[in-house]
Motif scaffolding. Structure first.
Motif, PDB file in Angstrom:
ATOM      1  N   ASP A 270     -14.674  -5.655   2.277  1.00  0.00           N
ATOM      2  CA  ASP A 270     -14.542  -6.641   3.337  1.00  0.00           C
ATOM      3  C   ASP A 270     -13.203  -6.504   4.064  1.00  0.00           C
ATOM      4  OD1 ASP A 270     -15.989  -8.567   4.591  1.00  0.00           O
ATOM      5  OD2 ASP A 270     -14.955 -10.228   3.577  1.00  0.00           O
ATOM      6  N   GLY A 271     -13.250  -6.399   5.373  1.00  0.00           N
ATOM      7  CA  GLY A 271     -12.022  -6.347   6.168  1.00  0.00           C
ATOM      8  C   GLY A 271     -11.444  -4.947   6.317  1.00  0.00           C
ATOM      9  N   TYR A 272     -12.028  -3.968   5.661  1.00  0.00           N
ATOM     10  CA  TYR A 272     -11.523  -2.596   5.761  1.00  0.00           C
ATOM     11  C   TYR A 272     -12.665  -1.654   6.132  1.00  0.00           C
ATOM     12  CZ  TYR A 272      -7.224  -4.187   3.521  1.00  0.00           C
ATOM     13  OH  TYR A 272      -6.057  -4.839   3.230  1.00  0.00           O
ATOM     14  N   ASP A 273     -12.647  -1.188   7.376  1.00  0.00           N
ATOM     15  CA  ASP A 273     -13.650  -0.219   7.814  1.00  0.00           C
ATOM     16  C   ASP A 273     -13.174   1.184   7.471  1.00  0.00           C
ATOM     17  OD1 ASP A 273     -15.211  -2.232   8.873  1.00  0.00           O
ATOM     18  OD2 ASP A 273     -14.141  -2.188  10.795  1.00  0.00           O
ATOM     19  N   ALA A 274     -13.987   2.178   7.825  1.00  0.00           N
ATOM     20  CA  ALA A 274     -13.531   3.564   7.701  1.00  0.00           C
ATOM     21  C   ALA A 274     -12.418   3.785   8.724  1.00  0.00           C
ATOM     22  CB  ALA A 274     -14.689   4.513   7.942  1.00  0.00           C
ATOM     23  N   GLY A 275     -11.507   4.732   8.430  1.00  0.00           N
ATOM     24  CA  GLY A 275     -10.353   4.950   9.307  1.00  0.00           C
ATOM     25  C   GLY A 275      -9.198   4.043   8.908  1.00  0.00           C
ATOM     26  N   TRP A 276      -8.274   3.820   9.823  1.00  0.00           N
ATOM     27  CA  TRP A 276      -7.056   3.070   9.498  1.00  0.00           C
ATOM     28  C   TRP A 276      -7.240   1.556   9.591  1.00  0.00           C
ATOM     29  CZ3 TRP A 276      -2.966   5.170   7.290  1.00  0.00           C
ATOM     30  CH2 TRP A 276      -2.708   6.537   7.466  1.00  0.00           C
ATOM     31  N   THR A 277      -6.685   0.851   8.632  1.00  0.00           N
ATOM     32  CA  THR A 277      -6.547  -0.604   8.724  1.00  0.00           C
ATOM     33  C   THR A 277      -5.090  -0.921   8.372  1.00  0.00           C
ATOM     34  OG1 THR A 277      -8.809  -0.895   7.929  1.00  0.00           O
ATOM     35  CG2 THR A 277      -7.375  -2.838   7.879  1.00  0.00           C
ATOM     36  N   VAL A 278      -4.438  -1.699   9.224  1.00  0.00           N
ATOM     37  CA  VAL A 278      -3.056  -2.094   8.952  1.00  0.00           C
ATOM     38  C   VAL A 278      -3.001  -3.610   8.862  1.00  0.00           C
ATOM     39  CG1 VAL A 278      -0.668  -1.998   9.752  1.00  0.00           C
ATOM     40  CG2 VAL A 278      -2.205  -0.092  10.239  1.00  0.00           C
ATOM     41  N   ARG A 279      -2.421  -4.092   7.796  1.00  0.00           N
ATOM     42  CA  ARG A 279      -2.255  -5.553   7.685  1.00  0.00           C
ATOM     43  C   ARG A 279      -0.793  -5.854   7.372  1.00  0.00           C
ATOM     44  NH1 ARG A 279      -6.860  -8.045   4.044  1.00  0.00           N
ATOM     45  NH2 ARG A 279      -6.247  -9.907   5.187  1.00  0.00           N
ATOM     46  N   TYR A 280      -0.303  -6.920   7.999  1.00  0.00           N
ATOM     47  CA  TYR A 280       1.124  -7.228   7.925  1.00  0.00           C
ATOM     48  C   TYR A 280       1.416  -8.405   7.005  1.00  0.00           C
ATOM     49  CZ  TYR A 280       1.482  -4.125  11.908  1.00  0.00           C
ATOM     50  OH  TYR A 280       1.425  -3.027  12.730  1.00  0.00           O
ATOM     51  N   THR A 281       2.689  -8.504   6.663  1.00  0.00           N
ATOM     52  CA  THR A 281       3.164  -9.576   5.789  1.00  0.00           C
ATOM     53  C   THR A 281       2.809 -10.954   6.333  1.00  0.00           C
ATOM     54  OG1 THR A 281       5.136 -10.549   4.809  1.00  0.00           O
ATOM     55  CG2 THR A 281       5.465  -9.415   6.850  1.00  0.00           C
ATOM     56  N   THR A 282       2.755 -11.084   7.685  1.00  0.00           N
ATOM     57  CA  THR A 282       2.428 -12.386   8.275  1.00  0.00           C
ATOM     58  C   THR A 282       1.065 -12.895   7.805  1.00  0.00           C
ATOM     59  OG1 THR A 282       1.897 -11.046  10.207  1.00  0.00           O
ATOM     60  CG2 THR A 282       3.822 -12.436  10.369  1.00  0.00           C
ATOM     61  N   GLU A 283       0.122 -11.991   7.546  1.00  0.00           N
ATOM     62  CA  GLU A 283      -1.173 -12.464   7.063  1.00  0.00           C
ATOM     63  C   GLU A 283      -1.357 -12.285   5.556  1.00  0.00           C
ATOM     64  OE1 GLU A 283      -4.738 -10.171   7.986  1.00  0.00           O
ATOM     65  OE2 GLU A 283      -3.518  -8.657   8.993  1.00  0.00           O
ATOM     66  N   LEU A 284      -0.539 -11.428   4.943  1.00  0.00           N
ATOM     67  CA  LEU A 284      -0.733 -11.140   3.515  1.00  0.00           C
ATOM     68  C   LEU A 284       0.064 -12.080   2.621  1.00  0.00           C
ATOM     69  CD1 LEU A 284      -0.491  -7.231   3.642  1.00  0.00           C
ATOM     70  CD2 LEU A 284      -2.552  -8.571   3.218  1.00  0.00           C
ATOM     71  N   THR A 285       1.041 -12.779   3.202  1.00  0.00           N
ATOM     72  CA  THR A 285       1.961 -13.563   2.383  1.00  0.00           C
ATOM     73  C   THR A 285       1.573 -15.035   2.353  1.00  0.00           C
ATOM     74  OG1 THR A 285       3.684 -12.035   3.033  1.00  0.00           O
ATOM     75  CG2 THR A 285       4.397 -14.079   2.020  1.00  0.00           C
ATOM     76  N   GLU A 286       1.437 -15.563   1.158  1.00  0.00           N
ATOM     77  CA  GLU A 286       1.186 -16.990   1.008  1.00  0.00           C
ATOM     78  C   GLU A 286       2.494 -17.740   1.244  1.00  0.00           C
ATOM     79  OE1 GLU A 286      -1.690 -18.636  -0.009  1.00  0.00           O
ATOM     80  OE2 GLU A 286      -2.736 -16.715   0.243  1.00  0.00           O
ATOM     81  N   PRO A 287       2.445 -18.829   2.006  1.00  0.00           N
ATOM     82  CA  PRO A 287       3.675 -19.592   2.215  1.00  0.00           C
ATOM     83  C   PRO A 287       4.183 -20.191   0.897  1.00  0.00           C
ATOM     84  CG  PRO A 287       1.839 -20.515   3.492  1.00  0.00           C
ATOM     85  CD  PRO A 287       1.277 -19.421   2.648  1.00  0.00           C
ATOM     86  N   VAL A 288       5.487 -20.392   0.823  1.00  0.00           N
ATOM     87  CA  VAL A 288       6.049 -20.986  -0.392  1.00  0.00           C
ATOM     88  C   VAL A 288       6.666 -22.340  -0.082  1.00  0.00           C
ATOM     89  CG1 VAL A 288       6.464 -18.811  -1.600  1.00  0.00           C
ATOM     90  CG2 VAL A 288       8.219 -19.708  -0.056  1.00  0.00           C
ATOM     91  N   ARG A 289       6.925 -23.060  -1.139  1.00  0.00           N
ATOM     92  CA  ARG A 289       7.479 -24.411  -1.040  1.00  0.00           C
ATOM     93  C   ARG A 289       8.949 -24.371  -0.612  1.00  0.00           C
ATOM     94  NH1 ARG A 289      10.650 -25.392  -4.705  1.00  0.00           N
ATOM     95  NH2 ARG A 289      10.041 -23.617  -5.965  1.00  0.00           N
ATOM     96  N   PHE A 290       9.676 -23.381  -1.135  1.00  0.00           N
ATOM     97  CA  PHE A 290      11.103 -23.257  -0.820  1.00  0.00           C
ATOM     98  C   PHE A 290      11.407 -21.774  -0.696  1.00  0.00           C
ATOM     99  CE2 PHE A 290      15.606 -22.836  -1.945  1.00  0.00           C
ATOM    100  CZ  PHE A 290      16.166 -23.811  -1.148  1.00  0.00           C
ATOM    101  N   TYR A 291      12.086 -21.390   0.366  1.00  0.00           N
ATOM    102  CA  TYR A 291      12.287 -19.965   0.639  1.00  0.00           C
ATOM    103  C   TYR A 291      13.756 -19.587   0.489  1.00  0.00           C
ATOM    104  CZ  TYR A 291      12.244 -15.545   3.310  1.00  0.00           C
ATOM    105  OH  TYR A 291      12.363 -14.235   3.720  1.00  0.00           O
ATOM    106  N   LEU A 292      14.003 -18.544  -0.291  1.00  0.00           N
ATOM    107  CA  LEU A 292      15.343 -17.969  -0.352  1.00  0.00           C
ATOM    108  C   LEU A 292      15.184 -16.470  -0.585  1.00  0.00           C
ATOM    109  CD1 LEU A 292      18.448 -18.631  -0.475  1.00  0.00           C
ATOM    110  CD2 LEU A 292      18.201 -18.676  -2.942  1.00  0.00           C
ATOM    111  N   ARG A 293      15.571 -15.664   0.355  1.00  0.00           N
ATOM    112  CA  ARG A 293      15.573 -14.201   0.237  1.00  0.00           C
ATOM    113  C   ARG A 293      14.195 -13.545   0.302  1.00  0.00           C
ATOM    114  NH1 ARG A 293      17.736 -12.762  -5.067  1.00  0.00           N
ATOM    115  NH2 ARG A 293      18.033 -10.698  -4.216  1.00  0.00           N
TER     116      ARG A 293
END
Lengths: 358, 298
Positions: A270-293
């Protein structure tokens, strides 16, 4: 409230302290560091209870969990004291400087039902988690090869006065840098079978290595190449990369993104066809309660707190998993020293009683 | 806490400097391409000049060594850059983090304290270190970082997010009051605070007694790096007293420009956005969109 103590107030200790103190379900009941300076400043300005000595702190306050961020050489005895008292342990990586000791600690923790975790934060990075998910679905067919890399600008000249420049203390780019890609390899490929061609090279450091190169072999003919250099100024900060080659495609991942090439022969995902698929941190990263580094640092501590709360003895990055990585670290050290290291049989785990050890 | 006689009015659009130093939250490849493109100061100045000529006259920058080159260019041509202002942010975190790895916490602080010729600073520094007096240390480190901007207009001085967020977590509240006081009294500037944890930052700044603070944080339609959640951010934008500067408005390119800016200016309390453009088209396009969506009335 989970009552937490933090031992060791270096770079990682302070960073963990800030994140864990911001956790709504945690109360930091003690900070411990034998070198008084940072400790005294924290005591004076932040209202934290400070101790120069761990044993005193353990006697004085009731502690549910401890975060250990001392030089690696000191980990084992601190961890053992904590487990003895039924305290959950989050320990910085690597767990210890000896594969056998790490395995014994892991076995002891299981024995005593202790919740344990080691700070291999890359397993909490969205892109590296996505690699794991894709490999489990067979998204690039049968994996044949991994290329695991880490580069950064830590040691750029011949000086250095901290424990990180002393191999005996757990310093050097093998423990500090290579441990990260090696832990990802352990996660993706399992325990190493053998290592060869290990180079622990010095560029600027006098008492430890700055670069690590090696070939690592895994079961079923899978192999990996490790390439690590912490004296590379062309990188603005530490960069960890993983490339995975399979019969039906290839995956490249770093902290920011995942680039996947899949052949027509690759199974449907799901979400990956043949050929190139690029996914970025903006969609791969779950938000956190408190952010440091970085989200991953908060995410790993939140996972630890949740496990302490639930009493979940097995979990991501527990001591057993970190011991697999420590075993590979030791194989590399021995190979570089010219010892013959064929497979794990050479240093098979010994289940000696821990308490008899000094 | 005393306020300056007249609050500094920030421009709607501020130019950031991430793009010049190989910082890109989306892709390491892109970051490297930018590092290559901007390795000469002329390439950096070209972007700054385009921004200035488009009406973006504020440069929100780190204290990266290479910012000193920009500062020199601006200082050398006061006529060309009339009205140009710097909003310096400090400390440049990687410089310190690497120094800590190499020299330890105390060694790193010592390395960045002013030395040689500055007898007052040396005495202040030594005494502060000995007494564990953070006021002396903080003010000295600020002075060391501000030295390169001497004689230029720096109406806002930022504390960078790694430090702000670490101090929030540690509950090192006094540090915020010390920073604010020093920036106001020594530089006649407004203190600004960059954070990845806006709701928590506002609580801490209130505890520190910093009134109506300028706070810069990620604010974007998809909630990217808005720790604590987009709803919590929208709630503080509605209810709290502070001056908001939005960064990561486009979420590293994940939101189309018009959609991103329409959303951002529909939020209350947003005084400015900061963005790190590297092409003339992006600069002009963004400025035109902002002028259309959020015209400055005064």
């Amino acid at each position: 409230m989970i009552k937490v103590a933090v031992v060791g107030l270096g770079k990682m200790g302070i960073s963990h302290l800030a994140m864990i103190r911001a956790h709504p379900a945690v109360s930091v009941v003690a900070v411990i560091d034998p070198a008084g300076y940072v400790l005294d400043v924290l005591g004076k300005y932040t209202g934290l209870a400070t101790y120069k000595d761990l044993t005193r702190a353990l006697e004085d306050v009731d502690i549910d969990a401890v975060i250990v961020a001392t030089p690696t050489r000191l980990h084992a005895s601190i961890v053992r004291q904590a487990i003895d008292r039924g305290i959950a342990v989050f320990c910085e990586k690597p767990l210890t400087l000896s594969a056998v000791e790490s395995e014994e600690l892991a076995a002891y923790a299981l024995d005593r039902g202790a919740v344990t975790q080691v700070g291999y934060h890359n397993r909490f990075v969205g892109a590296f988690r996505e690699v794991k998910r894709l490999l489990e679905t067979g998204a690039i067919g049968r994996v044949t090869h991994y290329h695991a890399e880490a580069y950064g600008p830590v040691v750029l000249r011949s000086r250095g006065a901290t424990w990180r420049s002393q191999r005996a203390e757990g310093g050097g780019s093998l423990y500090d840098y290579a441990a990260h890609p090696l832990d990802l390899l352990a996660w993706y490929a399992g325990p190493a079978e053998s290592v060869g061609g290990t180079v622990l090279g010095r560029i600027f450091s006098e008492s430890t290595e700055d670069e690590v190169y090696a070939t690592i072999r895994y079961p079923a003919g899978v192999h990996a190449q490790l390439s690590v250099n912490w004296s590379d100024e062309s990188f603005r900060k530490m960069t960890t990369r993983m490339t995975v080659t399979g019969t039906a495609g290839r995956i490249y991942a770093d902290r920011q993104e995942i680039q996947v090439y899949r052949r027509e022969t690759a199974p449907a995902v799901d979400g990956y066809d043949a050929g190139w698929t690029v996914r970025y941190t903006t969609e791969l990263t779950e938000p956190v309660r408190f952010y440091l580094r970085g989200e991953e640092y908060s995410a790993q501590l939140d996972a630890f707190v949740a496990r302490v709360h639930e009493g979940a003895i097995r979990g991501l990055n527990d001591f057993s998993s970190a011991a697999v990585t420590d075993r590979t670290l030791e194989l590399l050290t021995r190979d570089a020293a010219g010892e013959k290291v064929e497979g794990t049989a050479v240093i098979a785990p010994r289940r000696r009683g821990l308490r008899r050890r000094k | 806490m005393t306020m300056p006689a007249r609050a500094h009015v920030m421009k709607r659009v501020l130019l950031g400097d991430n793009q010049f130093f190989g910082v890109n939250h989306m892709s390491e490849e892109k970051a490297r391409a930018q590092a290559m493109r901007f390795q000469g100061i002329d390439a950096v100045m070209e972007v700054i000049d385009t921004a200035y000529d488009t009406g973006i006259t504020t440069f929100m920058c780190t204290t990266h060594d290479r910012v000193a080159d920009v500062v020199e260019r601006v200082r050398a041509d006061a006529d060309r850059y009339a009205g140009f202002t710097f909003y310096p942010g400090m400390p440049y975190a990687h410089k310190y983090a690497d120094a800590v790895t190499e020299s330890g916490m105390l060694g790193a602080v010592r390395r960045f304290l002013p030395e040689g010729g500055l007898l007052d600073a040396a005495v202040r520094g030594g005494r502060s270190l000995a007494r564990k007096d953070v006021e002396g240390l903080i003010t000295l480190l600020v002075d060391a970082e501000m030295a390169m901007f001497r004689g230029l207009d720096t109406p806002v001085v930022w504390l960078q997010n790694v430090v702000v967020d670490m101090l929030i977590g540690l509950r090192f509240t006094d540090a915020f009051a010390i920073f604010a006081r020093h920036v106001r009294s020594r530089y006649g500037a407004e203190p600004g605070f960059i954070t990845m944890n806006l709701p928590a930052a506002l609580d801490t700044l209130e505890d520190a007694g910093v009134e109506n603070p300028i706070v810069c944080s990620n604010i974007n339609k998809i909630g990217f790096r808005m720790s604590g959640g987009i709803e919590a951010y929208q709630r503080v934008l509605e209810t709290r007293s502070f001056r908001a500067v939005a960064m990561s408005v486009f979420a590293s390119g994940a939101i189309p420009p018009r959609e991103a800016l329409e959303w951002i200016f529909a939020q209350p309390r947003i005084e400015s956005i900061v963005f790190g453009a590297s092409s003339a088209a992006h600069i002009r396009g963004t400025k035109a969109l902002v002028d259309e969506l959020a015209p400055v009335s005064d």
